[in-house]
Motif scaffolding. Sequence first.
Motif, PDB file in Angstrom:
ATOM      1  N   THR A 108     -95.960   6.801   3.743  1.00 29.31           N
ATOM      2  CA  THR A 108     -94.635   6.150   3.523  1.00 29.31           C
ATOM      3  C   THR A 108     -94.420   5.091   4.592  1.00 29.31           C
ATOM      4  OG1 THR A 108     -93.802   8.038   2.258  1.00 29.31           O
ATOM      5  CG2 THR A 108     -92.206   6.104   3.194  1.00 29.31           C
TER       6      THR A 108
ATOM      7  N   SER B 299     -89.036  -2.667  -0.766  1.00 35.60           N
ATOM      8  CA  SER B 299     -89.826  -1.669  -1.721  1.00 35.60           C
ATOM      9  C   SER B 299     -91.180  -0.972  -1.189  1.00 35.60           C
ATOM     10  CB  SER B 299     -90.037  -2.212  -3.216  1.00 35.60           C
ATOM     11  OG  SER B 299     -90.794  -3.361  -3.087  1.00 35.60           O
TER      12      SER B 299
ATOM     13  N   ASN C 105     -89.227   3.910  -5.407  1.00 34.94           N
ATOM     14  CA  ASN C 105     -88.468   4.987  -4.751  1.00 34.94           C
ATOM     15  C   ASN C 105     -88.370   6.288  -5.639  1.00 34.94           C
ATOM     16  OD1 ASN C 105     -87.360   6.468  -2.316  1.00 34.94           O
ATOM     17  ND2 ASN C 105     -85.627   5.256  -2.447  1.00 34.94           N
TER      18      ASN C 105
ATOM     19  N   VAL D 141     -92.152   2.609  -0.055  1.00 35.80           N
ATOM     20  CA  VAL D 141     -90.874   3.282   0.095  1.00 35.80           C
ATOM     21  C   VAL D 141     -91.155   4.683   0.035  1.00 35.80           C
ATOM     22  CG1 VAL D 141     -90.248   2.875  -2.197  1.00 35.80           C
ATOM     23  CG2 VAL D 141     -88.601   3.134  -0.389  1.00 35.80           C
ATOM     24  N   ASP D 142     -92.058   5.176  -0.722  1.00 35.53           N
ATOM     25  CA  ASP D 142     -92.094   6.797  -1.000  1.00 35.53           C
ATOM     26  C   ASP D 142     -93.629   7.136  -1.572  1.00 35.53           C
ATOM     27  OD1 ASP D 142     -91.253   9.351  -1.229  1.00 35.53           O
ATOM     28  OD2 ASP D 142     -90.799   9.358  -3.256  1.00 35.53           O
TER      29      ASP D 142
END
Length: 325
Positions: free
Chosen positions: A197, A247, A168, A250-251
């Motif tokens: 994402t 996880s 993240n 996540v980004d």
Amino acid sequence: MRLITLDDFIDTYFKIVQRGSTFILSKFTFNQEKRTKSAFDNTSFISSYFWNIPKVQKRWNTLISGDENKNYIDYILEDLLKDKKGLKLLSIGSGISNREIELAENRTIFKEVVCVDIADNLLNFAKEDAAKKGLTNIKFIAQNIYEFDFKESEYDIVFFKSSLHHFNEIDKFLTTKIRTTLKKEGLLIINEFVGATRHQFSKKQISEINKAIKMIPKKYRIRFKSKFHKNKYRGVGTLRMIIADPSECVDSSSIMPSIHKNFSTITEKPYGGNLLLSALRDISHHFYELNDEKEKVLNELFQLEDNFLKNHASDYVFGVYKNKK
């Protein structure tokens, strides 16, 4: 963003069929670390994911190295680092560390390879493998990476192999941890999913994924360990993504912008996956061994994805970048 979709229920059912109820029950905990760890602890499961298809692997080799028989590790060793000596490499989220062991086998280039992962059982397999090979220049650390001591200017290379998309606040992580622990002009090497994402793909991408599924003959759309056919992809809901693995991606959409901001590009090789990942999920096992018909199907899928990539960024990228320290 989609909170929940019909595919969430369908995929959960097939996860139970393929991995068993114990795997699903491991997700029912409020401890995010345990849910993440469970996603990587199932070493007995033989997956049916598209990256296991030999012809897909040859496609990726060609797109990355220019040679269908040269994988990205050989490309790193033979093309990018061939004149280097005594390097220290940190691999974050190394898992079973098969690729890291391959790197460590080149003792001239690598003085030390440090593998860090939360899944201790996978690292135990890696330790056994490294010991059998007589490797003394590789070590394994079972630890949450957020608790790892990133010493300043410690490493020549930081390596992410399908693990960076599990972090993240990517920009903060790369800026405060990775750039700091890399030496001046040290290298960041990634082989990563860098797409949407939480897999929140656009309507256009979902439409093309379904076009790919329809191109596959029905007899090759029977799902792994079942008698049911795969007929449509509806997208994935964020709720299931979070429950299954907090996880996961996540980004991920921040990876490339952040890398380009903080590092200088040495080489960058996009290799697709935008359509193949979702279209072939759970039916990839049909294409491990090919006949003329199956090979024709894969070639048509590759062409469809190549056409899509002409106007869309690749979901998977191999890249080597230099620290701007």
